[in-house]
Structures are given as structure tokens and as C-alpha cells.
Motif scaffolding. Structure first.
Motif, PDB file in Angstrom:
ATOM      1  N   PRO A   3       5.730  -3.743  -1.932  1.00 29.29           N
ATOM      2  CA  PRO A   3       4.411  -3.930  -1.321  1.00 29.29           C
ATOM      3  C   PRO A   3       3.321  -3.850  -2.390  1.00 29.29           C
ATOM      4  CG  PRO A   3       5.724  -2.364  -0.056  1.00 29.29           C
ATOM      5  CD  PRO A   3       6.463  -2.607  -1.340  1.00 29.29           C
ATOM      6  N   MET A  21      -3.413   2.087   1.417  1.00 22.85           N
ATOM      7  CA  MET A  21      -2.194   1.656   0.729  1.00 22.85           C
ATOM      8  C   MET A  21      -1.210   2.810   0.603  1.00 22.85           C
ATOM      9  SD  MET A  21      -2.236  -1.599   0.013  1.00 22.85           S
ATOM     10  CE  MET A  21      -0.904  -1.660  -1.176  1.00 22.85           C
ATOM     11  N   PHE A  25       2.396   2.637   2.686  1.00 23.37           N
ATOM     12  CA  PHE A  25       3.560   2.222   1.897  1.00 23.37           C
ATOM     13  C   PHE A  25       4.170   3.298   1.007  1.00 23.37           C
ATOM     14  CE2 PHE A  25       0.849  -1.614   2.386  1.00 23.37           C
ATOM     15  CZ  PHE A  25       1.698  -2.347   3.204  1.00 23.37           C
ATOM     16  N   ALA A  26       3.441   4.360   0.722  1.00 20.35           N
ATOM     17  CA  ALA A  26       3.945   5.353  -0.234  1.00 20.35           C
ATOM     18  C   ALA A  26       4.905   6.323   0.448  1.00 20.35           C
ATOM     19  CB  ALA A  26       2.775   6.102  -0.866  1.00 20.35           C
ATOM     20  N   VAL A  78       4.462   1.366  -5.098  1.00 21.34           N
ATOM     21  CA  VAL A  78       3.318   0.729  -4.448  1.00 21.34           C
ATOM     22  C   VAL A  78       2.380   0.209  -5.525  1.00 21.34           C
ATOM     23  CG1 VAL A  78       1.408   0.991  -2.830  1.00 21.34           C
ATOM     24  CG2 VAL A  78       3.491   2.345  -2.529  1.00 21.34           C
TER      25      VAL A  78
END
Length: 481
Positions: A234, A256, A260-261, A267
């Protein structure tokens, strides 16, 4: 109104192999000696930017264009086109292919195994047709087959870039296993066509396993028998950051991390939409704990400015906020964060960045490169000076050497005879030789140390070698150590 109206639909344009040629090829059957009965041609790299080429891509071309038969409607279409176009058309020859060979082209193609790294000025592919009625096919196919220059050149450049990156990993890093993910393909939007993205993107994957060029990965999977040839992560683009507005830039970054992390995840976040240095400060203060708590690796992407200086400034800022550890080579490896440089990356800037990092005491672990136009588009047939030439013709029952030797440019001198490539099994040395042997016979010469390095990959409509990308990768990097 012209008699030829053209095929319907964009995909149909490429479906007729008779039209996959240059216009003047249509008239050449009338130009050869009347007693000609067979022809032999070859492909080589006559030098160029790199002294060795990594051979790749022929299997794609053969599967796409040569494994389906010529049909009567194709002949009718081609006849109408060339008549309107101003060229003669060998209708009898093409009808012979349909009637005598069930539409499959009676040509034999031999090549070095894909993944072979061969010095320039050597034969890589040979094409032979010994049907007297259509012997000219060995030259007619030049336009299509010579396009192998593109995947070979992309694969060659990526192979040499892999060597450069590997040298810096060996010098500055404790972990060479990260090498396959160090150069990511960003080239899809910068190429001239979807087909270029597919072919060039697949060629890059001989040496690397990271790509955002979806069609390249799909092509590698499809044509080279892979379940998944490359991977991505991502990543933010400018629109996903600027859509929040400048006043909410930190919220965009926080989103973010939230979305996604995860522990072990990667990422990538572009961070120069407004002020890279202000963003680096935010990452190292307000958002630092969120990055640490996530267990992910944050990859910062600068996307403007002088690549070498911007990378160093970014690394120093991240080192100041996240810290680093010294590895066994005495180089700093950042904690929890990395940098991806995808702007202005080409073979020269990539090496300059790695050299500058080394001088500044940073390990190559800290950076991943993305390459776009320079990877897939800023090359051409002359990068490696590719050519396909006729080197022998059979007149009646006797083979005769054919070559060109222009007094105005000796570098364009072509080879003569029915050619093959030999490899010395003790030293790995290659050399091109002229052998009066059948294509698949043992081609040893000058004693038992020399073997034929070429194999028949296609014969009269049949693909005889169907290699996987994993086999090609193993061959290409067999001597890395």
C-alpha cells in the motif's frame, strides 16, 4: 473508397500475423534469386551501452504471435490491404502455408536459453525456413521477431542495475537477501502502450520482484508460468494526501498508519506534497509514536528536488528522529523507517545516490528505488544496437554465405553462414561459430570443451521450450555467489 476497410476493433489490428511486418517485406519474395530454396537469418546485439545482454522475451513473442495458424480470412484481409497500400502480395505463398502446413509457419527458431547473459557481438536467435515455396519467411518475420530487442534491453539494464545495488549491499549491509526488492518498477504510465508495459514490466522481473506495473506482472505470470511474479505494498500518491487539504496533511498521514500499518507490514507515504522538511518533522514528532506502536516499517517518499541531496537530507532527518544502529560494516541502519526514491532515478543517479549514502555512513538497507521512464521507456533498439540479418541462402541444393559489409560503417558488418552459439563448459566463454550441422545435433567444436549453447524453441507452429520465470531468474543470477 478503398477496398480495404481494416479490421474491426483495436484488438483485431494485431491478430493477423501477415500484417505484422514492414510494408516493403511484401514485395521481397519477387526480389530474391529465382533458384532460392531456403533462407537463414540471425539476431544479435552489435554492442551498445552494456557489453553483455541478458536474453529474455522471445517466449512471449512466440506464444502471442506464432502459435496460432494463418487462416484463409487472414490472407483475404492481407491481400486487400496490400493491394490498396501499393504493394504486391504473395497470395500463392500464403495459400501454400494454409494448404500444406495447416496454417502454421514452417520456420525453425533457435535461441540461447532465456536468462543467459551473453557478450555482445554474438548470435542470440536464428530463424530458418527450408520450404522452397515460402523460404522468404525467415526474413518476413524480422519486424516481429526483432522486437525482442525491447525485453532484452530492459532485462539487461535491470540486470546491470542489480549488480550495482548488490555491490553496495555487500559493502554497506549485513543483509543481501533484500536485493530482489531494491528496484521497484514505476514505469507503467510512462510507456507508449499497454503492450510495452506488459513486455518491459515482465523483463524487469528477471532481476527484481517489486513492481507496480500490473500488466508486467500479469504478463510474467501468463507467459512464464508463475503464480505471482512480483509484489507491491500500500502506498500513497499525491491525490490521497492533497485531498485532505494542506491544513489536514497530518491527518492524511495518520490515516495511512491507521489503515495499513500492522506488525511486519510496509507502508509507503509520499511526503513532499507541500513541504518535505515540515513533513519529516511531523513524522518524527507528532506521528512518531504511532509509527513505533504499529510495528510496521514506514517508507517515506520524497518526489521532487535533486535526488542525491534530497535522499541524504531525508535520511539525516529520519536518523535524527527515529535513530539508527550501526551494522557490522560500520554503516547506520535506520530504526522503523526507510526511504524510497522514485523521482529522477536512472542508472547514473541510482549509483550516485548509493555512493553518496556510503560516504555519509548510511547502509544501502535504508533505501529502495523506484524507476519509471528510465526503466521501460528511455531505451531504444540502438541502446544495444540490435539487428536481424540474413546470413545464408540456399540456391538450388547448395547453401551460400550472405553478409553486408558497408564501406561507410564497418560496425554494421554482418555475420555470414548458418550460425550457432557455442559455450565452453569449463570456462563459460561464448563464441559464435559457423557449423555445417543440423540444428539439433551436437555442435562441439575444437575438442570436447565446446557445446552448442542454443536450442530449438519453435518449429512449424509448435513451441518446444516453455520455461518458467523462476528458471530464468536462476540462470541469470547463477554466478552472483
Amino acid at each position: 473508397m478503398n477496398e480495404f476497410s481494416g479490421p474491426s476493433g483495436a484488438s483485431a489490428i494485431f491478430s493477423n500475423p501477415i500484417l505484422n511486418t514492414d510494408s516493403y517485406k511484401a514485395s521481397h519474395y519477387l526480389q530474391y534469386p529465382p533458384e532460392a530454396s531456403a533462407m537463414f537469418s540471425y539476431i544479435e546485439s552489435r554492442g551498445g551501452r552494456y557489453d553483455r545482454t541478458l536474453f529474455f522475451g522471445l517466449q512471449m513473442l512466440i506464444k502471442q504471435y506464432l502459435c496460432s495458424p494463418i487462416t484463409a480470412p487472414m490472407i483475404d484481409e492481407a491481400k486487400a490491404f496490400f493491394s490498396a497500400h501499393g504493394e504486391p502480395f504473395n497470395e500463392a505463398g500464403w495459400r501454400h502455408i494454409v494448404e500444406r502446413h495447416r496454417g502454421y509457419l514452417p520456420v525453425r527458431i533457435r535461441a540461447v536459453p532465456e536468462g543467459s547473459v551473453v557478450p555482445t557481438h554474438n548470435v542470440l536467435v536464428t530463424v530458418e525456413c527450408d520450404d522452397p515455396e515460402v523460404f522468404w519467411l525467415a526474413s518476413y518475420l524480422e519486424t516481429m521477431l526483432l522486437r525482442v530487442w525491447y525485453p532484452v534491453t530492459v532485462a539487461t539494464q535491470s540486470w546491470h542495475l542489480r549488480k550495482t545495488i548488490r555491490e553496495y549491499l555487500l559493502k554497506t549491509s549485513d543483509d543481501v537477501t533484500q536485493l530482489p526488492f531494491k528496484l521497484h518498477d514505476f514505469g507503467a504510465r510512462g510507456v507508449s502502450s499497454a503492450e510495452s508495459a506488459a513486455i518491459g514490466g515482465a523483463a524487469h522481473l528477471v532481476s527484481f520482484m517489486g513492481s507496480d506495473t500490473v500488466l508486467g506482472v500479469v504478463a510474467a505470470n501468463h507467459y512464464y508460468n508463475e503464480s505471482m511474479a512480483a509484489f507491491s505494498v500500500p502506498a500513497a500518491e499525491h491525490s490521497t494526501i492533497t485531498a485532505w487539504g494542506r491544513e489536514r496533511e497530518t491527518d492524511a498521514y495518520r490515516n495511512m498508519i491507521a489503515k495499513f500499518a500492522r506488525p511486519g507490514a510496509i507502508v509507503s507515504v509520499v511526503s513532499d506534497s507541500y513541504d518535505l522538511f515540515a513533513a519529516l518533522k511531523v513524522w518524527g514528532t507528532e506521528l512518531k509514536q504511532a509509527v513505533l506502536d504499529s510495528g510496521a516499517t514506514l517508507v517515506i517518499r520524497p518526489d521532487s528536488g535533486d535526488p542525491r541531496s534530497i535522499v541524504l537530507q531525508t535520511l539525516r532527518a529520519l536518523d535524527g528522529s527515529f535513530g539508527s544502529v550501526l551494522n557490522s560494516k560500520g554503516r547506520r541502519v535506520l530504526n522503523n523507517v526507510r526511504v524510497i526514491q522514485g523521482d529522477g532515478v536512472n542508472p547514473d543517479s541510482l549509483e550516485a545516490i548509493l555512493a553518496a549514502m556510503d560516504r555519509a555512513g548510511f547502509a544501502a538497507d535504508n533505501i529502495v528505488f523506484g524507476m519509471g521512464g528510465a526503466l521501460l521507456q528511455q531505451i531504444n533498439r540502438d541502446t544495444q544496437r540490435f539487428a536481424m540479418k540474413c546470413s545464408a541462402i540456399r540456391l538450388g541444393d547448395t547453401w551460400h554465405d550472405v553478409s553486408k559489409d558497408p564501406v561507410t560503417d564497418s560496425t554494421k558488418r554482418s555475420m555470414k553462414g548458418r550460425l550457432t552459439l557455442l559455450i565452453n563448459r569449463r570456462t563459460g566463454e561464448y563464441r559464435t561459430a559457423t557449423l555445417p550441422l543440423a540444428p539439433d545435433r551436437d555442435a562441439r567444436a575444437d575438442g570436447s570443451d565446446w557445446d552448442d549453447a542454443m536450442e530449438t524453441v519453435f518449429d512449424s507452429g509448435k513451441l518446444l521450450v516453455d520455461v518458467s520465470l523462476s528458471e530464468i531468474r536462476a540462470r541469470a543470477h547463477a554466478h552472483e555467489g
